[in-house]
Write an enzyme that holds these catalytic residues in place. Structure first.
Site, mmCIF file in Angstrom:
data_model
loop_
_atom_site.group_PDB
_atom_site.id
_atom_site.type_symbol
_atom_site.label_atom_id
_atom_site.label_comp_id
_atom_site.label_asym_id
_atom_site.label_seq_id
_atom_site.Cartn_x
_atom_site.Cartn_y
_atom_site.Cartn_z
ATOM 1 N N ARG A 59 41.608 32.449 38.081
ATOM 2 C CA ARG A 59 42.781 32.413 37.210
ATOM 3 C C ARG A 59 42.325 32.691 35.790
ATOM 4 O O ARG A 59 41.295 32.162 35.350
ATOM 5 C CB ARG A 59 43.425 31.024 37.235
ATOM 6 C CG ARG A 59 44.320 30.766 38.400
ATOM 7 C CD ARG A 59 45.667 31.493 38.295
ATOM 8 N NE ARG A 59 46.490 31.213 39.452
ATOM 9 C CZ ARG A 59 46.549 31.976 40.553
ATOM 10 N NH1 ARG A 59 45.871 33.101 40.631
ATOM 11 N NH2 ARG A 59 47.316 31.622 41.563
ATOM 12 N N HIS A 78 44.715 42.266 38.672
ATOM 13 C CA HIS A 78 44.934 41.165 39.628
ATOM 14 C C HIS A 78 45.190 41.720 41.037
ATOM 15 O O HIS A 78 46.283 41.534 41.600
ATOM 16 C CB HIS A 78 46.099 40.278 39.171
ATOM 17 C CG HIS A 78 46.083 38.918 39.829
ATOM 18 N ND1 HIS A 78 46.557 37.787 39.217
ATOM 19 C CD2 HIS A 78 45.655 38.512 41.052
ATOM 20 C CE1 HIS A 78 46.436 36.750 40.020
ATOM 21 N NE2 HIS A 78 45.886 37.170 41.160
ATOM 22 N N GLU A 97 48.951 37.317 31.999
ATOM 23 C CA GLU A 97 49.278 38.526 32.789
ATOM 24 C C GLU A 97 50.772 38.831 32.731
ATOM 25 O O GLU A 97 51.578 37.897 32.737
ATOM 26 C CB GLU A 97 48.863 38.307 34.252
ATOM 27 C CG GLU A 97 47.377 38.163 34.403
ATOM 28 C CD GLU A 97 46.966 37.813 35.844
ATOM 29 O OE1 GLU A 97 47.795 37.943 36.757
ATOM 30 O OE2 GLU A 97 45.805 37.421 36.013
#
Ligand code: 8YV
Length: 283
Positions: A202, A249, A231
């Protein structure tokens, strides 16, 4: 059978909603929960449920599920790819040939993997799958986590101690308030000028401002990042840096894995509404 054939699907919060599906890491706010007075179950499309207020869900008797295991191998592959891309400078090498630079000279030498040490922060399912892969590449594995495990890897009881040992510091721990900015300026300084930070966990685990500073000053050599603090916004300093390999991601982003994740989300919801035990319960 698709869930839509047996249940009404709502796109907006409403009093009729009894089950909710959210992406991994999605922040489920208290106000969203208050707008769902009849919510019984949250099915997270992802292994990380750091965005879900678990204590509040427990208070309200809301069950929470996630999608562990089915994405482990894909995420570990991306961690390994980032180790290779950063050490062998693969993204730069590709840019080099596309820019037509090869005819003017060879691409500069990179760094070998064998004999190096990977320090894994969080030796859970994904951390172990990364260790397995990197062992095959000739790296020594060390790790830091809440407790020592019965594994053949070196345990470090301090994160700075692990960073000092590591050529690659690989973040594979859960996100959330307990790990926020675990990778700070002190840890990056311990990683040192030959060290590379890899993050497939993360964005919140890494202090991005400290990372940008450490890259700028050469305090660490580089970074390979699949996740970011905010993000899909990525700081321009990371986008512009030649020392960084960035991915949007994509850890679990394969047809096979997303299909398996979707199936698990459906299976958990179906189990809940059939009063059966959840397949992969969080709480
Ligand atoms: C996301 C992830 O779920 O599993 C996780 O925790 O972060 C990813 O696999 C994916 O981006 C879909 O939301």
């Amino acid at each position: 059978m698709p869930l839509a054939e047996t249940h009404a699907i709502e796109q907006e919060p409403s009093a009729t909603v009894r089950g909710m599906v959210v992406p991994g890491g999605f922040a489920v706010s208290e106000s969203l929960l208050s707008s769902l007075p009849n919510l019984e179950v949250i099915s997270v499309f992802g292994v990380g449920y750091d965005g879900v207020p678990i204590a509040l869900c427990q208070q309200r008797g809301i069950r929470v599920t996630n999608t562990p295991d089915v994405l482990t191998e894909d995420v570990a592959d991306i961690a390994t790819a980032l180790v290779l891309m950063t050490s062998r400078r693969l993204a730069e090498a590709e840019k080099f040939i596309r820019a037509g630079s090869w005819t003017s000279g060879a691409f500069p030498l990179a760094h070998a993997l064998r004999g190096k040490t990977a320090g894994i922060v969080g030796l859970g399912r994904i951390g172990k799958a990364i260790a397995y892969r990197l062992t095959a590449h000739g790296l020594t594995i060390a790790y830091f986590g809440r407790q020592q495990q019965v594994v053949a890897y070196d345990y470090c009881d301090s994160l700075c101690g692990l960073a000092k040992k590591a050529d690659f510091l690989i973040v594979a721990c859960p996100g959330g308030s307990g790990t926020k900015h675990l990778i700070n300026a002190k840890v990056l300084s311990a990683l040192g000028s030959d060290g590379i930070l890899i993050n497939i966990a993360r964005g919140s685990v890494v202090d991005e401002v400290a990372l940008i500073a450490a890259l700028k000053t050469g305090e660490i050599r580089g970074a390979g990042l699949d996740v970011f603090e905010n993000e899909p916004q990525v700081p321009v300093e990371l986008i512009d840096s030649e020392k960084v390999v960035i991915l949007p991601h994509v850890g679990s982003a394969t047809h096979e894995t997303r299909q398996a994740m979707a199936q698990l989300v459906r299976d958990n919801l179906a189990a809940h509404f059939a009063n059966q035990p959840l397949v992969t319960p969080v709480c």
